[in-house]
Motif scaffolding. Structure first.
Motif, short mmCIF file in Angstrom:
data_model
loop_
_atom_site.label_atom_id
_atom_site.label_comp_id
_atom_site.label_asym_id
_atom_site.label_seq_id
_atom_site.Cartn_x
_atom_site.Cartn_y
_atom_site.Cartn_z
N UNK A 161 35.70 22.37 -60.91
CA UNK A 161 35.26 23.37 -61.88
C UNK A 161 35.53 24.80 -61.41
N UNK A 162 35.47 25.02 -60.10
CA UNK A 162 35.65 26.38 -59.59
C UNK A 162 36.95 26.51 -58.80
N UNK A 206 43.46 28.66 -55.11
CA UNK A 206 42.79 27.85 -54.09
C UNK A 206 43.77 26.86 -53.46
N UNK A 261 33.57 20.90 -57.62
CA UNK A 261 34.56 21.69 -56.90
C UNK A 261 35.75 21.99 -57.81
N UNK A 286 46.16 28.79 -51.24
CA UNK A 286 45.52 29.07 -49.96
C UNK A 286 45.66 27.88 -49.01
N UNK A 329 34.52 37.95 -52.21
CA UNK A 329 35.72 37.69 -51.40
C UNK A 329 35.56 36.51 -50.46
N UNK A 371 39.02 18.93 -54.00
CA UNK A 371 39.14 19.84 -55.15
C UNK A 371 39.51 19.09 -56.42
N UNK A 385 40.90 27.23 -58.67
CA UNK A 385 41.99 27.91 -59.38
C UNK A 385 43.29 27.62 -58.65
N UNK A 443 30.71 31.62 -61.55
CA UNK A 443 32.02 31.61 -62.19
C UNK A 443 31.92 32.07 -63.64
N UNK A 480 41.10 34.90 -49.47
CA UNK A 480 39.75 34.41 -49.17
C UNK A 480 39.66 33.74 -47.79
#
Lengths: 442, 215
Positions: B136-137, B142, B134, B145, A47, B128, B139, A78, B188
Motif C-alpha cells: 500500500x505504501x 522504493x 507494505x 532504492x 525523509x 513489498x 512506490x 500516506x 531515503x
C-alpha cells in the motif's frame, strides 16, 4: 478514489465547511503550517520513513480491521501528509474532507505506533499536524468543534457556568458529609498543599466522583483546595481539534490558577488528556519547558496514599477485574507499574491484560475521537475489536480505568461487543475498599 | 573507462557522500532549532538507552513479534555496512590509494556476506509485493532504492566469479557502487544518517520527559 462506508458518514463539521474551501485556500493553510509551524522534525520524519510498514501492527485500528492497509499508521500518513506534501497543499476540498476524517476519527494520536517504528518516528505528531491544517481551515467534526468552542467561551469543555460549578461542588460536599461529617471540598484555599484538578464531565455528568475525592482527601488528611473560578478544567479538546491557540489559553489559565492559589502541587484527577495537555502540549505551545507547578496524576497520587499507609484498605474488591491502561499516563508518563500496585492493593482478583503497560491498546475514544460524536461511533467501534477481544480473554467482569475518555470509550466497546462488563474508576474502588478511621465517623 | 571509475569517479562519489551528509546533518541541527521542542528535551542518557534497545536483535517488542524479519534485517544491515569496507578487493584499494591498512574479510565469508545482502534485498522486495500493508505504501522509487542497494553487491559478486566479462563487470560494479554512495544523503537511504537522531529523540521524549520506555 475508493468510497468507503466511513466516507458516507454525515458530519456538518466536515460536509458543510468544505463547501467554503478552494484548493488555493487549502494551499495557503498548508503552506502556513509547513513553513511557520513545522521544521526539521516533520521533514526528517518524511525523509527517513523507508515505507517498511512495520508500524502497522502498532495500531489497534489496523489490527481490528483485519489488516486493512489504509488503517496502518503509515497508510494514514500516506493518505494525508504525503499527499499534501506531494501536491504542495493543492488538494480538492473533498480530499481534505477525507484527510480530516482519517486524522480525527481513525487515529487516536495515542503514540503506540512510535514504539513499533524502528526509527521512532512520531507518527501521532504527523497526524496532529494534519489536524492543525484542518482546524485552520475550519474543517473539524462538529461535535469536536463544539467542545473546542466551549473551551474558548467558558474555559471548560462542557459549557459549565461558574455558578453551576460552585453549586455542584457544594452539593457533592454535602453528599460526602453523609458518609464522613467532616468531609469538605475546600474552595479557594490559598497556600494549600494540593490543588485538585478535574475535567468538565465530573461536575456535568459524573458529580459523584467529586464526592468520592472529598472522602479520599479527608481520610488521607490532605490539605487541598479547588478553585472557585474558571481554570479548574484542563481537559483540553482544543489540543486535539488542532486549535492550539485555544489549547494554550486553557492551559495558561489553569496554571495561573494554581499559581494564584500558591499550591505546592496539582493533583490531576483520573483523566489522561488533561494530564497530557497540562504537562506536555500546553507548556510547549506556551514556550515553557516544563509546567510551572509540579503535577501528579491520580494514579501516582493514589499510589503514594496507599503505599505510605495514609489510606488503609479495609476490604478488597472481590470480583475479577481487569485494567485499561490510559495512553497518556502509561505510555505518556510510565505510570503502568504504579497503577498495577494500586490495582493489586485494592482488588483480590486483578487480571492483567496482554499486551499491557506501554504496549497497551488505546481505548479508541482517545485523542478526541469520542468527542467527534455519535456520527462516528460505529466506525470507532469497528476500529477497536482487538480491545474487546483483549478484555474477553481476561474473563473479568469489571474493568478499571483511571481516565475519563477510556471510561466512556470502554463502556461503548462493552456495549457494542456485548461483553457484559462494568467499568470503574480507581476512586470508586478506593471509596469502596478504604478504611474510614473511627474518629472521622464520630 | 576503468581508469575514470578507478580515479575521479570514486572521488566524486565520496565527495558527494561526505559533503552531502555534512549538509544534511548541519541542516538537521540548525533547522531543528526552529522546532523549539527538540533541543531542550534531548537527553544523552535516554537517547542512548533507546538506541541500545533498538540496536540489539529482539530488543524491541516489534522485533520479537516478527523474528524472521528481525534476523534478515539485522544480517542485511550488518553485511551491507561491513562488507564493502573490509572485502579483500577493497582493502587492497584502501592501501594502494590512500595507504590505509585494514584487516580483510576471509574470501568465503565476504562472499557469504555479499549473498546475504542480495538475499536481503530480494526478501524486502518480496515483502513489498506480498504484504498488503507494505504494498500500500510502496512506490516505484522504493524498488529503485532496492535496485541501487543490490546493484553494487550483485555486480561485485559477478565480477569476482567472472560472470560475463570481468573488465565490463568491474566497471559496472564501480559505477553502481558510486551511485550507491552518492545516493545515501539524498534518497531515503538517508535513514542511515538520521536513524541515531530520530531514535535518540524518541528515546529522550519517552525516557527523559515521559518516564516511559519506547521499545
Amino acid at each position: 478514489m475508493i468510497v468507503t462506508p466511513e466516507d458516507q458518514v454525515v458530519d456538518p463539521g466536515l460536509d458543510d465547511t468544505i463547501k467554503k474551501l478552494t484548493p488555493e485556500k487549502i494551499e495557503q493553510a498548508v503552506n502556513h503550517v509547513m513553513t511557520k509551524e513545522t521544521a526539521a522534525r516533520l521533514q526528517i520524519y518524511i525523509d527517513t520513513c523507508i515505507h517498511c510498514g512495520l508500524c502497522a501492527e502498532g495500531c489497534h485500528t489496523f489490527l481490528s480491521r483485519d489488516g486493512d492497509p489504509a488503517f496502518a499508521p503509515v497508510g494514514k500518513v500516506k493518505n494525508t501528509l504525503w499527499e499534501l506534501v506531494k501536491r504542495n497543499g493543492r488538494v480538492s476540498p473533498e480530499t481534505l474532507r477525507r484527510m480530516a476524517r482519517i486524522a480525527y476519527t481513525e487515529c487516536n494520536v495515542c503514540r503506540r505506533c512510535s514504539m513499533y517504528c524502528p526509527f521512532g518516528i512520531d507518527i501521532a505528531y504527523l497526524l496532529l499536524t494534519v489536524r492543525r491544517i484542518c482546524s485552520l481551515l475550519g474543517v473539524v467534526p462538529q461535535y469536536l468543534q463544539d467542545t473546542t468552542n466551549s473551551h474558548s467561551a467558558t474555559m471548560n469543555q462542557m459549557w459549565v457556568q461558574q455558578d453551576e460549578w460552585i453549586d455542584t461542588l457544594q452539593w457533592q460536599e454535602e453528599e460526602a458529609q453523609s458518609d464522613i461529617p467532616t468531609a469538605r471540598i475546600p474552595l479557594e484555599r490559598e497556600g494549600a498543599d494540593v490543588m485538585y484538578s478535574v475535567i468538565a464531565p465530573e461536575p456535568k455528568i459524573l458529580a459523584q466522583l467529586l464526592g468520592n475525592i472529598s472522602l479520599i482527601m479527608t481520610v488521607a488528611g490532605i490539605d487541598w483546595t479547588m478553585p472557585a473560578t474558571d481554570g479548574w478544567d484542563n481537559s483540553n479538546m482544543a489540543m486535539y481539534s488542532g486549535d492550539f491557540e485555544v489549547m494554550s489559553r486553557v492551559e495558561k489559565l489553569h496554571w495561573e490558577t494554581a499559581a494564584r492559589l500558591k499550591v505546592k502541587k496539582v493533583v490531576m484527577g483520573e483523566c489522561g488528556h488533561a494530564f497530557r495537555g497540562a504537562v506536555y502540549d500546553g507548556p510547549r505551545w506556551l514556550g515553557w519547558k516544563f509546567p510551572p507547578v509540579p503535577m501528579v496524576h491520580a494514579i501516582e497520587f493514589y499510589y503514594d496514599l496507599i503505599s505510605s499507609g495514609r489510606i488503609k484498605i479495609r476490604e478488597k474488591f472481590k470480583e475479577p477485574i481487569t485494567l485499561q491502561d490510559p495512553c497518556n499516563t502509561v505510555r505518556g508518563r510510565g505510570l503502568g507499574g504504579k497503577l498495577r500496585y494500586v490495582m493489586n492493593a485494592l482488588c483480590e482478583d486483578f487480571r492483567d491484560v496482554s499486551p499491557n503497560q506501554e504496549h497497551n491498546y488505546c481505548c479508541m475514544a482517545g485523542g478526541g475521537a469520542i468527542n467527534c460524536g455519535p456520527p462516528w461511533k460505529t466506525s470507532r467501534m469497528m476500529s477497536n475489536r482487538v480491545k474487546a477481544e483483549q478484555f474477553e480473554r481476561t474473563g473479568a467482569q469489571y474493568i478499571c480505568t483511571p481516565c475519563h475518555n477510556c471510561h466512556s470509550g470502554i463502556e461503548d466497546i462493552v456495549g457494542y461487543y456485548g461483553l457484559g462488563m462494568h467499568v470503574k474508576f480507581v476512586s470508586e474502588l478506593i471509596v469502596q475498599a478504604m478504611e474510614i478511621p473511627a474518629e472521622l465517623l464520630a | 573507462m576503468y581508469e575514470f571509475a578507478r580515479g575521479p569517479l570514486v572521488w566524486i562519489a565520496f565527495l558527494i557522500l561526505i559533503l552531502g551528509s555534512l549538509y544534511r546533518l548541519i541542516w538537521m541541527v540548525v533547522f531543528s532549532k526552529k522546532d523549539k521542542v527538540v533541543h531542550p528535551y534531548m537527553s544523552l542518557k535516554y537517547g542512548l538507552r533507546s538506541l541500545f534497545h533498538w540496536s540489539i536483535p529482539f530488543g524491541a517488542r516489534n522485533m520479537r513479534l516478527r523474528p524472521f524479519f528481525t534476523v534478515v534485517s539485522f544480517l542485511f544491515h550488518i553485511c551491507l555496512l561491513v562488507t564493502p569496507i573490509f572485502v579483500l578487493g577493497h582493502t587492497l584499494l584502501w592501501k594502494e590509494s590512500w595507504n590505509i591498512s585494514l584487516w580483510s574479510l576471509p574470501e568465503g565469508l565476504a562472499d557469504a556476506m555479499t549473498i546475504v545482502v542480495v538475499i536481503g534485498v530480494v526478501f524486502f522486495a518480496l515483502r513489498r509485493i506480498s504484504m498488503p500493508a507494505v504494498r500500500y505504501v510502496t512506490y516505484l522509487n522504493d524498488y529503485l532504492l532496492l535496485g541501487i542497494v543490490i546493484a553494487p553487491f550483485a555486480t561485485g559478486l559477478m565480477a569476482r566469479y567472472q560472470v560475463f566479462n570481468y573488465q565490463t563487470m568491474i566497471v559496472v560494479h564501480m559505477f553502481t557502487g558510486a551511485i550507491w554512495l552518492a545516493a545515501i544523503p539524498f534518497t531515503r537511504i538517508v535513514h542511515m544518517l538520521f536513524y541515531p537522531f530520530t531514535r535518540a529523540y524518541m528515546g529522550s521524549e519517552s525516557g527523559y520527559v515521559r518516564s516511559a520506555k519506547d521499545w
